[in-house]
Write an enzyme that holds these catalytic residues in place. Structure first.
Site, PDB file in Angstrom:
ATOM      1  N   GLU A   1      38.205  46.672  46.437  1.00 52.49           N
ATOM      2  CA  GLU A   1      37.172  46.256  45.480  1.00 52.49           C
ATOM      3  C   GLU A   1      35.811  46.436  46.134  1.00 52.49           C
ATOM      4  O   GLU A   1      35.659  46.172  47.329  1.00 52.49           O
ATOM      5  CB  GLU A   1      37.359  44.790  45.121  1.00 52.49           C
ATOM      6  CG  GLU A   1      38.663  44.510  44.413  1.00 52.49           C
ATOM      7  CD  GLU A   1      38.726  43.063  43.963  1.00 52.49           C
ATOM      8  OE1 GLU A   1      38.196  42.756  42.886  1.00 52.49           O
ATOM      9  OE2 GLU A   1      39.289  42.240  44.695  1.00 52.49           O
TER      10      GLU A   1
ATOM     11  N   LYS B   1      37.594  42.807  49.641  1.00 53.64           N
ATOM     12  CA  LYS B   1      36.369  42.739  48.838  1.00 53.64           C
ATOM     13  C   LYS B   1      35.271  43.491  49.585  1.00 53.64           C
ATOM     14  O   LYS B   1      35.311  43.612  50.818  1.00 53.64           O
ATOM     15  CB  LYS B   1      35.920  41.279  48.688  1.00 53.64           C
ATOM     16  CG  LYS B   1      36.968  40.380  48.030  1.00 53.64           C
ATOM     17  CD  LYS B   1      36.664  40.150  46.579  1.00 53.64           C
ATOM     18  CE  LYS B   1      37.667  39.237  45.924  1.00 53.64           C
ATOM     19  NZ  LYS B   1      37.963  39.612  44.529  1.00 53.64           N
TER      20      LYS B   1
ATOM     21  N   HIS C   1      48.447  40.508  36.292  1.00 51.78           N
ATOM     22  CA  HIS C   1      47.839  41.466  35.372  1.00 51.78           C
ATOM     23  C   HIS C   1      47.958  42.915  35.869  1.00 51.78           C
ATOM     24  O   HIS C   1      47.841  43.846  35.097  1.00 51.78           O
ATOM     25  CB  HIS C   1      46.397  41.079  35.019  1.00 51.78           C
ATOM     26  CG  HIS C   1      45.388  41.412  36.076  1.00 51.78           C
ATOM     27  ND1 HIS C   1      45.175  40.624  37.164  1.00 51.78           N
ATOM     28  CD2 HIS C   1      44.534  42.445  36.198  1.00 51.78           C
ATOM     29  CE1 HIS C   1      44.233  41.180  37.917  1.00 51.78           C
ATOM     30  NE2 HIS C   1      43.808  42.275  37.349  1.00 51.78           N
TER      31      HIS C   1
ATOM     32  N   HIS D   1      49.742  40.895  43.446  1.00 52.12           N
ATOM     33  CA  HIS D   1      49.534  42.261  42.977  1.00 52.12           C
ATOM     34  C   HIS D   1      50.138  43.326  43.917  1.00 52.12           C
ATOM     35  O   HIS D   1      50.873  44.212  43.474  1.00 52.12           O
ATOM     36  CB  HIS D   1      48.038  42.559  42.798  1.00 52.12           C
ATOM     37  CG  HIS D   1      47.314  41.555  41.956  1.00 52.12           C
ATOM     38  ND1 HIS D   1      47.861  40.997  40.831  1.00 52.12           N
ATOM     39  CD2 HIS D   1      46.087  40.989  42.062  1.00 52.12           C
ATOM     40  CE1 HIS D   1      46.994  40.158  40.280  1.00 52.12           C
ATOM     41  NE2 HIS D   1      45.912  40.129  41.014  1.00 52.12           N
TER      42      HIS D   1
ATOM     43  N   LYS E   1      48.763  47.073  33.877  1.00 56.81           N
ATOM     44  CA  LYS E   1      47.914  48.279  33.960  1.00 56.81           C
ATOM     45  C   LYS E   1      48.751  49.498  33.566  1.00 56.81           C
ATOM     46  O   LYS E   1      49.896  49.644  34.009  1.00 56.81           O
ATOM     47  CB  LYS E   1      47.353  48.453  35.376  1.00 56.81           C
ATOM     48  CG  LYS E   1      46.339  47.367  35.730  1.00 56.81           C
ATOM     49  CD  LYS E   1      45.638  47.670  37.024  1.00 56.81           C
ATOM     50  CE  LYS E   1      44.787  46.497  37.503  1.00 56.81           C
ATOM     51  NZ  LYS E   1      43.473  46.397  36.901  1.00 56.81           N
TER      52      LYS E   1
ATOM     53  N   ASP F   1      41.708  16.188  25.453  1.00 53.64           N
ATOM     54  CA  ASP F   1      41.677  15.609  26.790  1.00 53.64           C
ATOM     55  C   ASP F   1      43.104  15.758  27.308  1.00 53.64           C
ATOM     56  O   ASP F   1      44.034  15.157  26.766  1.00 53.64           O
ATOM     57  CB  ASP F   1      41.257  14.132  26.671  1.00 53.64           C
ATOM     58  CG  ASP F   1      41.293  13.453  28.024  1.00 53.64           C
ATOM     59  OD1 ASP F   1      41.987  13.968  28.935  1.00 53.64           O
ATOM     60  OD2 ASP F   1      40.646  12.398  28.170  1.00 53.64           O
ATOM     61  N   LEU F   2      43.263  16.557  28.347  1.00 56.14           N
ATOM     62  CA  LEU F   2      44.616  16.944  28.759  1.00 56.14           C
ATOM     63  C   LEU F   2      45.420  15.788  29.337  1.00 56.14           C
ATOM     64  O   LEU F   2      46.624  15.909  29.572  1.00 56.14           O
ATOM     65  CB  LEU F   2      44.542  18.104  29.751  1.00 56.14           C
ATOM     66  CG  LEU F   2      43.958  19.395  29.161  1.00 56.14           C
ATOM     67  CD1 LEU F   2      43.852  20.485  30.218  1.00 56.14           C
ATOM     68  CD2 LEU F   2      44.803  19.897  27.989  1.00 56.14           C
TER      69      LEU F   2
ATOM     70  N   ASP G   1      45.312  35.866  47.243  1.00 55.23           N
ATOM     71  CA  ASP G   1      44.665  36.324  46.008  1.00 55.23           C
ATOM     72  C   ASP G   1      45.212  37.681  45.545  1.00 55.23           C
ATOM     73  O   ASP G   1      45.327  37.927  44.351  1.00 55.23           O
ATOM     74  CB  ASP G   1      43.154  36.450  46.266  1.00 55.23           C
ATOM     75  CG  ASP G   1      42.345  36.637  44.995  1.00 55.23           C
ATOM     76  OD1 ASP G   1      42.659  35.961  43.994  1.00 55.23           O
ATOM     77  OD2 ASP G   1      41.408  37.447  44.993  1.00 55.23           O
TER      78      ASP G   1
HETATM   79  C1  BG6 Z   1      42.459  38.871  40.522  1.00 56.43           C
HETATM   80  C2  BG6 Z   1      41.845  38.291  41.753  1.00 56.43           C
HETATM   81  O1  BG6 Z   1      43.802  38.502  40.423  1.00 56.43           O
HETATM   82  O2  BG6 Z   1      42.364  40.291  40.564  1.00 56.43           O
HETATM   83  C3  BG6 Z   1      40.390  38.743  41.882  1.00 56.43           C
HETATM   84  O3  BG6 Z   1      41.881  36.871  41.687  1.00 56.43           O
HETATM   85  C4  BG6 Z   1      40.322  40.251  41.836  1.00 56.43           C
HETATM   86  O4  BG6 Z   1      39.836  38.262  43.111  1.00 56.43           O
HETATM   87  C5  BG6 Z   1      41.033  40.778  40.618  1.00 56.43           C
HETATM   88  O5  BG6 Z   1      38.941  40.611  41.785  1.00 56.43           O
HETATM   89  C6  BG6 Z   1      41.107  42.290  40.652  1.00 56.43           C
HETATM   90  O6  BG6 Z   1      41.580  42.771  39.427  1.00 56.43           O
HETATM   91  P1  BG6 Z   1      41.191  44.209  38.907  1.00 56.43           P
HETATM   92  O7  BG6 Z   1      42.025  44.382  37.688  1.00 56.43           O
HETATM   93  O8  BG6 Z   1      39.710  44.179  38.656  1.00 56.43           O
HETATM   94  O9  BG6 Z   1      41.554  45.142  40.013  1.00 56.43           O
END
Ligand code: BG6
Length: 481
Positions: free
Chosen positions: A210, A334, A172, A234, A176, A86-87, A229
């Protein structure tokens, strides 16, 4: 090297969808150091065996080639443990510290895969029980804040328990392989550097498209939108990699200092320039890859009259000697026509054309996904007769083919780096705050502007205004060229 890797939010989406599959790949590739323990913590009561069964079941959602056999999962699962926490309870952090201390691993990585509103509480409690010693690192997953103020508040609380070197902010996209190749292309080769400037480059376009919609994340997404987002993190990180000066070494801070300078050189937005240089859109029903899909407002958990943007295109400039006057266009959305992330470096046209027919300036396309590669577009003579027209050709480099066995996914790479303490691919707090500072006028202008986002059909490349944005400078997006 022994390590403990602890996941807060151990039953959440991020853990089972991305982190466990990435760790399994590292394990399968023999890259995960020996002597590791993986501990998931979450609110409900489960035994190790129950947690292992839960993760194994979730692996059925992972693409087939990345799924473990029963035998492989059995070996992987020996590392996997579960602990109820429980945080809000200090005693539970003391229990965790005891679990960690009993073994005394060389490295302890605490991955906060929870909702960010819990970060301050978790970091404060970890500090309070002393689970913040030199060998401990904390990994923070985005979104880190909603705006500059909330990001600064998270950083303040994190800093009270962990030094900058201990706090690893994940983007992330930096994990890549294509992004590492971008650094290699620029700083491991002498070829492009003399051309990498305003004298040779006409404009740069970064597209993160996307084809998926918001899926089941409608409520989260509606509070976030494409600017927060994808652009604040990114897209801007990619821009810094393209525009940065050569760092003096490959040390994390040498690289991050240069990236920060780029962020500080970005042309600041004003209310007027937001209206002129930023396009926001929202998808309507349409069809993607032959499948009919609903509009954003009909997605689950999205409020009826939402004005949340699912698409952004913008024009900016990097105000320094290297880049003065060169437009940088960013776009993301999106439910666009394809899943396609790439950077196009459009070079200037020849100064004095001597060939008849086709005029097409050179361009370098850095492909991030779905393929990972480089394309250099040139004009060439086919050699088919007198006074022939030049034809477009491209030099194609497909990294998946060039390095068939050595590729690792983004989270796999970042988790291995976190364990090894390699910080190059993590975002420093000052970079992150500067990125918020830059997007803030856009957020504020939109908050005061009753005009809804421009509609675009799912399966298209966004609202026509995005094409008009680049057409104004005499340019076109890659798919329009
Ligand atoms: C995330 C976003 O950081 O990156 C998502 O919150 C998005 O909305 C995703 O879909 C895209 O990552 P990737 O690696 O699939 O291009």
């Amino acid at each position: 090297m022994s390590f403990d890797l602890v996941f807060f939010g151990g039953t959440g989406d991020l853990t089972w969808r991305k982190l466990m599959p990435a760790l399994f790949q590292a394990f399968r590739h023999g890259k995960l150091p020996e002597g590791g323990r993986l501990l998931a913590v979450a609110r409900d009561e489960r035994s190790d065996a129950e947690y292992r069964a839960f993760i194994q079941e979730r692996f059925t959602e992972v693409e087939a080639s990345k799924r473990p056999s029963d035998e492989e999962f059995g070996r992987f699962a020996e590392m996997l443990h579960y602990r109820r926490m429980d945080l809000s309870q200090p005693a539970h952090y003391a229990g965790l510290k005891q679990w960690v201390d009993e073994r005394g691993a060389d490295t302890v990585v605490l991955f906060l895969a929870t909702s960010p509103h819990l970060f301050p509480q978790i970091c404060a409690q970890l500090g309070a029980v002393g689970l913040n010693g030199d060998k401990v690192r904390v990994v923070l997953e985005k979104p880190l804040g909603q705006d500059l103020k909330s990001a600064q508040e998270i950083n303040r609380v994190v800093r009270a328990s962990f030094s900058e070197q201990q706090a690893l902010r994940i983007d992330h996209y930096l994990g890549k392989p294509a992004v590492q190749n971008l650094i290699a292309l620029r700083f491991g080769n002498a070829l492009f550097e003399p051309l990498w400037r305003r004298e040779s480059i006409a404009n740069i376009q970064i597209t993160l498209a996307e084809s998926l919609g918001v899926g089941t994340r409608g409520d989260f997404y509606d509070r976030t939108g494409a600017l927060r987002d994808m652009v604040q993190n990114h897209a801007l990180q990619l821009l810094t990699m393209i525009a940065m000066e050569p760092p003096s070494t490959s040390d994390a801070d040498a690289i991050r200092d240069e990236k920060l300078k780029v962020l500080k050189s970005l042309k600041p937005f004003t209310a007027d320039s937001v209206v002129r240089d930023v396009v926001r859109g929202q998808y309507r029903a349409g069809s993607v890859a032959g499948q009919a899909v609903p509009g954003y407002l009909d997605e689950k958990k999205v409020p009826d009259h939402s004005v949340c943007e699912t698409f952004v295109a913008l024009r900016t400039e990097v105000q320094n000697w290297r880049w003065a006057g060169v437009p940088f266009y960013l776009r993301t959305g999106k439910r666009l026509a394809a899943r396609d992330a790439h950077i196009v470096v459009n070079f200037r046209d020849v100064p004095h054309p001597i060939f008849p027919g086709t005029r097409q300036a050179n361009k370098l396309v850095i492909k991030l996904q779905p393929e990972d590669g480089l394309e250099l577009h040139l004009l060439a003579a086919k050699g088919s007769g007198n006074n022939e027209l030049l034809s477009p050709v491209s030099l194609d480099l497909d990294f998946d083919k060039a390095f068939p066995s050595a590729r690792v996914g983004a989270y796999e790479r970042l988790l291995l780096d976190a364990i090894a303490g390699r910080l190059n691919l993590f975002v420093r707090s000052d970079e992150q705050e500067q990125a918020w500072r830059w997007v803030e006028p856009v957020l504020q202008t939109w908050a005061n502007d009753p005009t809804p986002p421009r509609p675009y059909a799912a399966g298209s490349w966004g609202p026509p205004a995005a094409s008009a944005l680049v057409a104004r400078d005499g340019c076109a997006w890659a798919e329009e060229q």
